[in-house]
Design a protein around this motif. Structure first.
Motif, short mmCIF file in Angstrom:
data_model
loop_
_atom_site.label_atom_id
_atom_site.label_comp_id
_atom_site.label_asym_id
_atom_site.label_seq_id
_atom_site.Cartn_x
_atom_site.Cartn_y
_atom_site.Cartn_z
N SER A 21 0.69 -1.13 -0.18
CA SER A 21 -0.22 0.21 0.13
C SER A 21 0.82 1.22 0.11
O SER A 21 1.77 1.57 0.52
CB SER A 21 -1.20 0.34 0.93
OG SER A 21 -1.66 1.00 1.21
N LEU A 22 0.84 2.28 -0.53
CA LEU A 22 1.18 3.53 -0.87
C LEU A 22 0.05 4.76 -0.55
O LEU A 22 -0.75 4.69 -1.42
CB LEU A 22 2.14 3.44 -2.11
CG LEU A 22 2.93 5.01 -2.38
CD1 LEU A 22 4.58 5.08 -1.98
CD2 LEU A 22 3.23 4.89 -4.45
N ASP A 23 0.50 5.69 0.12
CA ASP A 23 -0.53 6.80 1.00
C ASP A 23 0.28 8.44 0.06
O ASP A 23 1.49 8.09 0.40
CB ASP A 23 -0.12 7.14 2.38
CG ASP A 23 -0.72 5.75 3.36
OD1 ASP A 23 -1.71 4.96 2.35
OD2 ASP A 23 -0.55 5.31 4.69
N VAL A 24 -0.56 8.35 -1.06
CA VAL A 24 -0.29 9.74 -1.06
C VAL A 24 -1.41 10.71 -0.38
O VAL A 24 -2.42 10.37 -0.07
CB VAL A 24 -0.76 9.46 -2.94
CG1 VAL A 24 0.83 8.59 -3.45
CG2 VAL A 24 -1.81 8.84 -2.99
N MET B 227 2.48 12.66 4.05
CA MET B 227 3.94 12.46 4.14
C MET B 227 3.99 13.58 4.61
O MET B 227 4.62 14.47 4.07
CB MET B 227 4.89 12.14 2.69
CG MET B 227 4.45 10.64 2.25
SD MET B 227 5.85 10.30 0.12
CE MET B 227 5.20 9.20 -0.49
N MET C 197 6.40 17.31 3.02
CA MET C 197 6.96 16.90 2.10
C MET C 197 5.93 17.77 1.35
O MET C 197 4.71 18.17 1.79
CB MET C 197 6.79 15.24 1.46
CG MET C 197 7.70 14.47 1.94
SD MET C 197 9.28 14.55 1.83
CE MET C 197 9.30 13.37 -0.39
N GLN D 100 2.04 14.99 -2.23
CA GLN D 100 1.72 13.40 -3.20
C GLN D 100 1.19 13.60 -4.25
O GLN D 100 0.15 13.09 -3.61
CB GLN D 100 2.64 13.24 -2.45
CG GLN D 100 3.37 13.25 -1.43
CD GLN D 100 4.55 13.54 -2.18
OE1 GLN D 100 5.27 12.30 -2.52
NE2 GLN D 100 5.11 14.45 -2.33
N LEU E 215 -0.42 11.57 -7.38
CA LEU E 215 0.08 10.82 -8.70
C LEU E 215 -0.88 10.60 -9.84
O LEU E 215 -1.88 10.92 -9.42
CB LEU E 215 0.25 9.39 -7.85
CG LEU E 215 1.86 8.95 -7.77
CD1 LEU E 215 2.24 9.78 -6.47
CD2 LEU E 215 1.36 8.01 -7.38
N GLN F 93 3.88 13.42 -10.65
CA GLN F 93 4.14 11.87 -11.15
C GLN F 93 2.90 11.72 -12.39
O GLN F 93 2.15 11.49 -10.88
CB GLN F 93 3.96 11.04 -9.78
CG GLN F 93 5.80 11.63 -8.81
CD GLN F 93 6.04 10.27 -8.10
OE1 GLN F 93 6.15 9.61 -8.10
NE2 GLN F 93 7.08 10.98 -7.07
N MET G 291 -1.10 -2.83 -6.65
CA MET G 291 -0.59 -2.18 -4.95
C MET G 291 -2.16 -1.28 -4.44
O MET G 291 -2.16 -1.27 -5.74
CB MET G 291 0.74 -1.20 -5.31
CG MET G 291 0.97 -0.53 -3.72
SD MET G 291 2.03 0.17 -3.98
CE MET G 291 3.59 -0.96 -4.26
#
Lengths: 617, 339, 270
Positions: free
Chosen positions: A8-11, A47, A50, A53, A55, A174, A215
């Motif tokens: 898993s990816l948190d954005v 994040m 930062m 984020q 995507l 991104q 993911m």
């Protein structure tokens, strides 16, 4: 075997599909992310410490692959890029000349009702006093709602690449092509992100060598811009349903070529030709001339052309050979070829635009305007509107909830020209559900009265209105003829359309190896289709037993890439992924409703990798 | 004309292969009757092998025969080539495009302060030196070019020149010392089992198989197992090499019921190789350029396809048989059966 | 103690292999028509080199990978989007031409200078990776010349397998007849020009993408501008052969007859 864990990816913001809508969204958003010193204005929640984020995932193998050539008024584009120079975007050109051609049938195979035949006879009788040449009438007047004066001829592939290049160079967002999104992550009634497709699977989705579960990308906002047949949008529609009174019953497949025109061609850059009347009255066509003797040409085959063998490719070949077009196209060479589905229900097909954690923009959100023949500008505009709303909410520290998105994004959209024009268009196409002439009359009245008058919506689901070949060709072919063609085609594993159309009077296409090519060669030379291994098939026949019993397999006939072919006897059709151009036409050309009772057909069009490898379309 | 050096290596048996003889003929184009030509050979049994070229009429002969030159190894090969180039003083150096030289020639060119061209398919002398022809973008387009730099090292493409067929003659060869150290040891050569060998660069015939082999046939069914057997039999009986279209290799990698005989090594066309064989037979192939570039260096081409518009045939093959490849190949195999 | 390898993978963009290519005469020599519009991919053999590098680096925690690319900055930027999710690497970009008609020796000069200038790269641990040839220039020469310029004497071309045992590299190179030459090399530095290798293309991993992008965009912004000029090289012509054969079509002929004709043809000396 140990189970591979799903990561898993948190954005903060995840976007699905990189087209004009998400292009507009990210262009506007990225412009607001930094201050004059280049420092981040908004901090990431996912994040901390930062910048935001953001995507975007695009299923095609590269950005700008396999989209379309357009003519657009470019209002919203010019607002975003006030200093836009067409020379900066390959294949872009200002519109210099517009014409509408009514094409008569020079071969005698077109299906024309009595009314239209009468019109045709009349036109032929008085043609000396009309702007008539090469079996075509140039309409002396183009209604204002159709005109693209001051607009642009674009290759959306090149335009998308240009936008993407600007976005990437900011380093603020991104963009990841070649990364299909399987669907939304829905938690209760909130969307909390998306799940990418599994990789390293066999064609049935079972883990194979190099298996990596798709993911989960979790974000506070999911921006759904995955187009008319995008899997995320469609799953949201399945989950939330459509607003009361809304339906998606009007579709078209747009099939086009990019052509190097012959040196003798007299068409000037910026020329826009619209055609109607041929090869079937319901099929509209276009020629957009770019600089350097290049043109985008193509046709739209709509869902209200009630043919069980409506093969875009075959029709495209007959269309371009019409004398009024062939005089310009003869001697040209195919450069690129492709097809895509258009969601033509417009506002009537508009889904719920927002919910907790998500917002929908672009064509899948009902932006295409069938009255003005415009979609890119509208899609871009809704992306801009959403970006403005998101910046407003983030700056206020407000959550990206349904309520807040309603108040900001939806309100902006409702108050904009996109909405005004969409409302005018809502009944524009109703007449076409009943016939070509009724449709034209209805569209004209709706357009000229700015939507005040129009015919009532008497539509029905697409799958329920397609006659069988026996019914469709009645009068031209006997049931025994059709049966013979069916048997021969089944043995050879081929579609029916070539044999049936030939018997119904359409001339055989004489290939010239340049523009007139077999469908497979058009794919090889123009489409450059690829299908990477390691993914599940994205076209799925949901209930195989429905297919086994189906005697009207329009999915095979309409498949733009001949990727759906007859399977073994009493089996569902076969899907050959390496030929699929991801046009999505199979979804609405399936003639069998799913047993769940919704207006969904028995074909599921899932997220898939690969497809066209051309960025010139 | 400038001084020409022809350079070759022996194989593990101490012989000079066909490619070495092709390159000698190419060098003789530049140095007719051996005038201005130096001939150099290194490797196992180089001195003896050199005598087999003695009839070429070269003015000078050079040889390097140290034990460390017997194996194919970059460090020692580059040292040998550079020493021979240096000893010859030649401006133009021609060698065969073997795997060994493809690896070492560019580095040798760099060490000699020269330039290199590989996969050269034609050479012609010109008033100001030499013109060569070589292909770019995976054999998609051909260029004619010249260089001012010297030494200019040129590797010939396999099959592009006829092999030299002259006779042996005793010649005096000047030994050239080569000094090289290497941290590499050659452990040996792995050879595929004879019955699984499908790539035979020396074969007369290339069989190109397309995805049509995996499609439904006249009876409405697919016959992958039969297709595989037919192809294997043909390869064995005709001692042919096997090429495959991209779509067929892709299908194999998808784990479909296809032909295990194929791997990516077999792929020809724009994403694969463009092998050189004197004859080629395309079966069940489809597609236009750029797919058909795999066909480019096949001299005589025939195709079997049910589709008379087959892109591998129309305008590209000498003969197209509009027929069922399953039936034709079965019959061909039967006729090729050893009595 | 194994300190890991420092792997510099040389590779840049080439036209997507399915595209139709047409040469034109440009101001700087031959070029491709619509070159900037042609979809591009990382050179297929260089891709394999990158995947093999990633595989090798995963086996110990201390190896590092640099991808050294020469190409137009905007095109490299786009290329990164399609490869940066596949393997962890640090980009070293040079803004220059990526076409096939640039001379291998010039490319080698720039690559060698660029590799030598990577601040944290230890030449004694260097594995210089790349494709066995590019799909554009198609010479199979650049990597060896780069290695020579860097003083690397152990070089391998057309490699399909590299394994490491106690610091020794065991390498399989493709040679004639579908065979492999097997060699052992006593550790780096070495040059390895990859054929297709044995590894499948890695999946897209968004976490790898996130990680890479933090260094890729700054690397692109830092990309130095390079010129690749070879005045000693003169192209007289570049053409796509258009030769058409006169195809004899045999149809409605019994299978036996066709087979007999084919067998006779196969048995003829050519």
């Amino acid at each position: 075997m140990s189970e591979t864990p799903r990561q898993s990816l948190d954005v903060d913001i995840v976007c699905v599909g990189f087209g004009p809508a998400v292009g507009g969204f990210l262009t506007t958003l990225s412009g607001e992310l930094t201050d004059e010193q280049g420092m981040p204005r908004l901090e990431s929640h996912a994040m901390p410490g930062m910048p935001l984020q953001i995507l975007c995932y695009e299923r095609a193998d590269d950005l700008g692959f396999g989209v379309s050539g357009v003519v657009t008024r470019g209002h919203a584009l010019r607002t975003s890029f006030p200093d836009l120079e067409t020379a900066d975007i390959p294949l872009a050109h200002a519109v210099t000349q517009e014409d509408i051609l009514y094409l008569q049938d020079p071969v005698g195979a077109s299906r024309r009702g009595l009314g239209l035949r009468t019109v045709d006879s009349l036109l032929r009788a008085i043609r000396p006093v009309l702007p008539y040449a090469d079996h075509a009438l140039r309409l002396p007047y183009i209604p204002g709602f159709l005109r693209k004066e001051g607009g642009l001829v674009l290759s959306i592939g090149q335009f998308n690449q240009w936008v993407a290049s600007r976005l990437m160079s900011t380093g603020l967002v991104q963009l990841w092509p070649g990364t299909p999104v399987a669907g939304p992550l829905i938690d209760g009634n909130a969307v909390v992100g998306v799940r990418l497709v599994d990789q390293g699977t066999d064609r049935h989705g079972q883990p194979a060598a190099g298996y990596m579960p798709g993911m989960d990308i979790r974000g506070a906002l999911t921006v759904v811009g995955d187009g008319p047949v995008g899997p995320v949008g469609r799953q949201l529609d399945a989950h939330f349903g459509l607003p009361p009174g809304h339906h998606q019953r009007e579709w078209a497949v747009g099939m086009k070529m990019v052509v190097d025109l012959s040196p003798d061609c007299e068409l000037v850059p910026g020329t826009v030709l619209h055609t109607l009347g041929y090869p079937e009255p319901e099929i509209f066509g276009f020629v957009y001339v770019h600089a350097d003797r290049v043109a985008s040409i193509g046709i739209f085959v709509p869902s209200w052309l009630d043919s069980p063998v409506r093969c875009g490719y075959r029709y495209l070949q007959h269309w371009m050979q019409h004398p009024a077009l062939w005089r310009h196209l003869q001697g040209g060479t195919l450069r690129s070829w492709g097809a895509r589905t258009l969601q033509e229900s417009g506002m009537r097909g508009e889904p719920y635009l927002v919910g907790d954690g998500y917002a929908r923009i672009g064509e899948g959100s009902g932006t295409t305007n069938v009255l003005t023949g415009s979609g890119v500008d509208e899609a871009w505009a809704t992306g801009v509107q959403l970006a403005e709303a998101v910046v407003e909410l983030l700056q206020a520290g407000a959550p990206l909830s349904r309520q807040n998105l309603e108040k900001t994004y939806v309100e902006r959209r409702r108050g904009s020209w996109v909405e005004t024009e969409a409302r005018r268009a809502i009944n524009a196409r109703n007449g076409f559900q009943r016939g070509f002439l009724t449709g034209l009359a209805g569209m004209g009245v709706t357009g000229l009265t700015r939507g005040a008058l129009g015919l009532a919506d008497r539509s029905q689901p697409v799958h329920s209105r397609v006659p069988t070949p026996e019914e469709f060709f009645r009068g031209k072919l006997t049931p025994a003829d059709v049966l013979r063609v069916r048997q021969e085609a089944a043995t050879r594993g081929e579609p029916l359309h070539d044999a049936l159309m030939q018997r119904a009077g359409w001339p055989q296409v004489q290939y010239d190896g340049k523009l007139l090519l077999s469908q497979q060669d058009a794919m090889l030379l123009g489409g450059k289709v690829q299908a990477p291994a390691g993914y599940a098939d994205h076209v799925v026949f949901v209930d195989p037993s429905l297919c086994e019993r189906c005697d009207n397999r329009l999915c095979i006939e309409a498949c733009s890439g001949q990727a759906i072919l007859p399977g073994d006897e009493d089996s569902p059709p076969r899907f050959e992924r390496d030929k699929c151009v991801h046009c999505g036409a199979c979804v609405w050309n399936c003639t069998r409703a799913r047993s769940s009772g919704e207006e969904r057909t028995n074909i599921e069009f899932q997220a898939g990798a690969g497809g066209l490898h051309s960025a010139e379309n | 004309m400038e001084e020409i050096l022809y350079i070759a290596h022996t194989d593990t048996g101490g012989n000079l292969g066909r490619q070495a003889r092709e390159a000698l003929n190419a060098a003789l184009v530049l140095a007719p009757e051996g005038k201005g030509l130096a001939v150099a050979v290194f490797g196992r049994g180089a001195a003896a092998a050199l005598q087999t070229l003695g009839g070429c009429g070269a003015g000078r002969y050079l040889v390097a025969e140290a034990a460390e030159l017997e194996d194919s190894r970059y460090a020692t090969d580059v040292a040998a080539i550079a020493a021979l180039v240096d000893a010859s003083g030649a401006a133009i150096v021609v060698g065969p495009g073997t795997a060994r030289f493809r690896r070492s020639f560019p580095g040798a060119a760099q060490r000699c302060g020269g330039r290199v061209d590989t996969q050269v398919t034609a050479m012609e002398p010109a008033a100001d030196g030499l013109r060569i022809q070589r292909w770019y973008y995976r054999q998609r387009m051909v260029a004619t070019l010249a260089r001012a730099s010297r030494p200019w090292l040129v590797l010939t493409a396999s099959g592009a020149f006829a092999p030299w067929s002259g006779t042996a003659a005793a010649v005096d060869a000047r030994p050239v010392a080569v000094e090289a150290a290497s941290r590499t040891r050659v452990l040996g050569v792995e050879t595929p089992e004879a019955d699984s060998q499908t790539i035979r660069p020396e074969a007369d015939v290339l069989l190109v198989a397309g995805a049509g082999w995996t499609k439904k046939q006249a009876d409405g069914q697919t016959h992958a197992a039969q297709a595989e057997q037919l192809i294997r039999e043909f390869l064995e009986r005709a001692q042919a090499s096997l090429g495959s279209s991209k779509s067929l290799v892709d299908l194999s990698s998808e784990g479909e019921e296809v032909l295990s005989v194929f791997s990516h090594l077999n792929q020809v066309g724009q994403t694969g190789m463009a092998p050189r064989h004197s004859k080629g037979l395309a079966t069940c192939c489809h597609g236009e350029e750029p797919h058909t570039v795999g066909w480019r260096f096949i001299n005589e081409r025939r195709a079997i396809n049910l589709d008379p518009n087959c892109g591998w045939a129309q305008g590209k093959a000498d003969v197209l048989y509009v027929a069922d490849a399953f039936e034709v190949l079965a019959r061909v195999n039967a006729l090729l059966t050893p009595e | 103690m194994n300190q890991g390898f420092h792997i510099a993978v040389c590779g840049s963009l080439v036209p997507d292999p399915l595209q139709t290519l047409e040469p034109i005469a440009g101001p700087q020599g031959p070029a491709l028509k619509n070159e900037m519009m042609l979809p591009a991919v990382l050179d297929p053999w260089a891709s394999h080199a990158l995947y093999e590098a990633a595989h090798l680096a995963r086996q110990d925690g201390e190896s590092r990978i640099w991808l050294v690319s020469i190409g137009p900055r905007a095109r490299l930027q786009q290329l990164m989007m399609s490869i940066a999710q596949k393997a962890v690497f640090e980009l070293v970009a040079c803004d220059g031409p990526a076409g096939g008609f640039t001379d291998a020796a010039e490319v080698a000069r720039v690559l060698a200078d660029t590799v030598a200038a990577i601040p944290e790269l230890d030449p004694q641990r260097l594995l210089l990776f790349g494709g066995c040839a590019s799909a554009s220039r198609d010479a199979g020469a650049t990597l060896q010349m780069t290695g020579e310029r860097l003083g690397i004497t152990e070089q391998f071309l057309n490699v399909d397998e590299l394994t490491v045992q106690e610091g020794v590299l065991r390498i399989k190179e493709r040679i004639e007849g579908g065979r492999y030459l097997v060699s052992a090399c006593d550790g780096p530095p070495a040059v390895v020009g990859w054929a297709t290798g044995m590894l499948p293309e890695p999946p897209n991993n968004p976490q790898i993408g996130m990680q890479n992008m933090r260094s890729i965009m700054p690397a692109l912004q830092r990309a130095k501008s390079v010129t690749l000029e070879a005045p000693e090289l003169t192209f007289e012509s570049v053409t796509v052969p258009q030769q058409r054969r006169d195809t004899r079509i045999v149809k409605d002929t019994p299978t036996d007859e066709i087979a007999a004709e084919l067998v006779q043809w196969l048995r003829e000396d050519s």
